[in-house]
Design a protein around this motif. Structure first.
Motif, PDB file in Angstrom:
ATOM      1  N   LYS A 190       5.071  69.228   8.456  1.00 35.73           N
ATOM      2  CA  LYS A 190       3.921  68.335   8.293  1.00 35.73           C
ATOM      3  C   LYS A 190       4.176  67.363   7.143  1.00 35.73           C
ATOM      4  N   GLU A 191       4.688  67.903   6.029  1.00 35.37           N
ATOM      5  CA  GLU A 191       5.017  67.028   4.901  1.00 35.37           C
ATOM      6  C   GLU A 191       6.125  66.047   5.282  1.00 35.37           C
ATOM      7  N   ALA A 192       7.066  66.535   6.109  1.00 31.97           N
ATOM      8  CA  ALA A 192       8.168  65.667   6.535  1.00 31.97           C
ATOM      9  C   ALA A 192       7.656  64.506   7.376  1.00 31.97           C
ATOM     10  N   THR A 193       6.660  64.780   8.238  1.00 32.11           N
ATOM     11  CA  THR A 193       6.116  63.697   9.068  1.00 32.11           C
ATOM     12  C   THR A 193       5.473  62.606   8.193  1.00 32.11           C
ATOM     13  N   ILE A 196       8.343  60.677   6.826  1.00 22.64           N
ATOM     14  CA  ILE A 196       8.924  59.824   7.872  1.00 22.64           C
ATOM     15  C   ILE A 196       8.052  58.599   8.109  1.00 22.64           C
ATOM     16  N   ALA A 197       6.721  58.823   8.105  1.00 25.40           N
ATOM     17  CA  ALA A 197       5.806  57.701   8.315  1.00 25.40           C
ATOM     18  C   ALA A 197       5.962  56.641   7.223  1.00 25.40           C
ATOM     19  N   LYS A 198       6.400  57.071   6.033  1.00 26.30           N
ATOM     20  CA  LYS A 198       6.610  56.141   4.922  1.00 26.30           C
ATOM     21  C   LYS A 198       8.026  55.581   4.898  1.00 26.30           C
ATOM     22  N   SER A 220      15.130  71.133  16.241  1.00 26.26           N
ATOM     23  CA  SER A 220      14.748  69.984  17.072  1.00 26.26           C
ATOM     24  C   SER A 220      14.119  68.879  16.231  1.00 26.26           C
ATOM     25  N   PHE A 221      13.298  69.289  15.269  1.00 31.07           N
ATOM     26  CA  PHE A 221      12.660  68.311  14.386  1.00 31.07           C
ATOM     27  C   PHE A 221      13.714  67.597  13.551  1.00 31.07           C
ATOM     28  N   ASP A 222      14.693  68.366  13.078  1.00 31.84           N
ATOM     29  CA  ASP A 222      15.766  67.782  12.274  1.00 31.84           C
ATOM     30  C   ASP A 222      16.580  66.792  13.107  1.00 31.84           C
ATOM     31  N   GLU A 223      16.881  67.168  14.357  1.00 29.29           N
ATOM     32  CA  GLU A 223      17.607  66.253  15.244  1.00 29.29           C
ATOM     33  C   GLU A 223      16.783  65.000  15.526  1.00 29.29           C
ATOM     34  N   MET A 224      15.469  65.194  15.733  1.00 29.21           N
ATOM     35  CA  MET A 224      14.603  64.049  15.970  1.00 29.21           C
ATOM     36  C   MET A 224      14.604  63.118  14.768  1.00 29.21           C
ATOM     37  N   THR A 225      14.572  63.721  13.551  1.00 25.68           N
ATOM     38  CA  THR A 225      14.585  62.909  12.338  1.00 25.68           C
ATOM     39  C   THR A 225      15.869  62.102  12.226  1.00 25.68           C
ATOM     40  N   GLU A 232      16.254  53.614  13.262  1.00 26.73           N
ATOM     41  CA  GLU A 232      15.796  52.696  12.219  1.00 26.73           C
ATOM     42  C   GLU A 232      16.960  51.880  11.670  1.00 26.73           C
ATOM     43  N   GLN A 233      18.113  52.564  11.508  1.00 26.05           N
ATOM     44  CA  GLN A 233      19.294  51.841  11.045  1.00 26.05           C
ATOM     45  C   GLN A 233      19.733  50.810  12.078  1.00 26.05           C
ATOM     46  N   MET A 234      19.660  51.214  13.369  1.00 28.21           N
ATOM     47  CA  MET A 234      20.007  50.268  14.436  1.00 28.21           C
ATOM     48  C   MET A 234      19.042  49.084  14.436  1.00 28.21           C
ATOM     49  N   ARG A 235      17.779  49.364  14.202  1.00 34.15           N
ATOM     50  CA  ARG A 235      16.795  48.273  14.157  1.00 34.15           C
ATOM     51  C   ARG A 235      17.107  47.311  13.022  1.00 34.15           C
TER      52      ARG A 235
END
Length: 465
Positions: A190-193, A196-198, A220-225, A232-235
């Protein structure tokens, strides 16, 4: 190793119950062991008070009237009371049953009738018994009182409730502690989300080695991150590349436009400047078209209209359209195109052959050779476009389909291009359910192989043009 969260939860619950029961047993036994003397003394005092209350009623009212009054005493049924005189048992009070368990010896009766108070030895008897001397109408009596079975059941219920309270307290504390451990990864995620939002992706989890569902969720969450970070880097790279590709021609256009304002420029130089401005404007236009095409292909609303057509004829038409380019470089174009029927979006595939053939022409030196061949499979068709150009290194071969990637940095100064052509080709081929691969060596040319199904996959209806 516990591999499922379900098993962890079940074992945690069982452990909480067992811990509560064991703790309750030892705490209850320890409590009664420590307070044994106080409990025994309090129990004897209660019996004596109740016995004295009954004794006063009998002494003041006699046996006949006293028995009726005794039955009105509060909680009298919780006790077994017997009254003895010199002749033996004179009366019973309290429990309204004939199965009294109160038994005393003649010696104990005689002692109490002699004026002594009696307390049973709790170590030798199962129940506590109190004896009190009485005098009714100048006659000596001995009153014995002990708790009834109903009273003992009440005490037992209180002990059970006390034990259950301890089980509940200890078990709850254990479950709270275990639950904190179980949900700690969820709180971390939850804290990670929030991070990530920031835009903060630099963090790591400590529970990747867990084998249960939470461990899998963390992985899975780590892979998603990592994927989000990569996207984001590609963007950012995409924005940077687009800015660079737009800025370069704009800089040229701006610079030569300012130069044209000077009246002293010769006519020949002025025309050269105008040609450069026109070339850079066309480059911007192509970049804009390619970006719009990629955006459309990435969306679910890009039109996809498959129909059956002659693939060999389509490739011939593209080769004829590109003739001014390959003939001006004296390139030998070899077409091996047996008849091939294909069901696909004709306009999109035409873009594929234009881009691939255009790349081959661009990077093939004068006097080189380009070969285009069609090969039939069981339910697939392969198209090879081979050139004798400069080739691509093994390191760059895996990146040629990335947006804005240009393998030959030195050559790009002489050959204009946005770096989006192969990305568009890859996207179109993928939409048709096909694949594209590249085989190349520096200095020995390049082969692009497009493999397409004879019938494209069904595309969901997502809207019109």
């Amino acid at each position: 190793m516990i591999k499922t969260l379900y098993v962890r939860v079940v074992l945690t619950f069982i452990a909480a119950v067992l811990l509560g029961l064991v703790s309750s047993f030892f705490i209850t036994m320890g409590t009664f062991a420590l307070l044994k003397e106080q409990i025994v003394e309090a129990s004897f005092s209660t019996l004596e008070k109740k016995g004295e209350q009954v004794g006063r009623i009998v002494e003041e009212n006699g046996l006949d009237l006293g028995e009726a009054l005794i039955r009105k005493v509060e909680s009298i049924d919780d006790y077994e009371i017997k009254l003895y005189n010199r002749e033996g048992l004179a009366g019973t009070f309290g429990l309204q049953r004939n199965d009294f368990s109160l038994e005393v010896s003649s010696g104990e009766v005689g002692g109490v009738m002699g004026g002594e108070r009696y307390r049973s030895n709790v170590d030798n008897r199962n129940k506590m018994v109190v004896g009190l001397p009485l005098s009714i109408d100048s006659v000596s009596y001995a009153l014995f009182i002990q708790p009834s079975q109903a009273f003992e059941e009440k005490v037992l219920r209180w002990i059970v409730l006390f034990s259950l309270g301890i089980v509940l307290l200890i078990g709850s504390l254990f479950i709270i502690i275990a639950a904190r451990y179980l949900v700690k990864p969820l709180r971390a995620m939850k804290e990670a989300t929030v991070r990530i939002a920031k835009g903060d992706y630099d963090f790591a989890f400590e529970w990747k080695k867990r084998k249960d569902e939470l461990g899998e969720l963390v992985q899975s969450f780590d892979e998603m991150t990592r994927d989000i970070k990569r996207m984001e880097q590609m963007r950012q790279d995409f924005v940077s590349n687009v800015s660079h590709e737009i800025q370069s021609p704009l800089t040229s256009i701006s610079g030569f436009s300012k130069a044209l304002k000077r009246n002293s420029i010769p006519e020949e130089e002025r025309n050269r400047y105008l040609d450069i401005i026109q070339t850079e404007s066309e480059r911007l236009s192509r970049l804009s078209e390619d970006l719009l095409k990629l955006a459309s292909l990435d969306s679910e609303h890009h039109p996809f209209e498959p129909r059956t057509f002659d693939l060999d004829e389509q490739i011939r038409m593209v080769a004829v359209a590109c003739e001014p380019l390959w003939s001006s470089k004296k390139i030998e174009l070899d077409l091996d195109l047996p008849r091939a029927k294909l069901c696909a979006d004709e306009d999109q595939l035409s873009q594929v052959w234009i881009n691939l053939l255009g790349n081959a022409i661009k990077f093939t030196p004068e006097g080189g050779k380009i070969t285009v061949a069609i090969r039939h499979g069981t339910d697939r068709i392969e198209v090879d476009i081979a050139d004798s150009g400069i080739g691509i290194s093994a390191e760059d071969s895996g990146r040629v389909f990335e947006r804005f990637f240009k393998a030959d940095r030195s050559h790009q100064k002489r050959q204009s291009g946005s770096g989006l052509g192969l990305a568009i080709v890859k996207k179109i081929v993928t939409l048709h359910g096909g694949t594209i691969r590249v085989a190349s060596e520096p200095g020995r040319g390049t082969i692009f192989t497009v493999e397409l199904p004879s019938v494209p996959p069904q595309k969901k209806e997502t809207g019109g043009r």
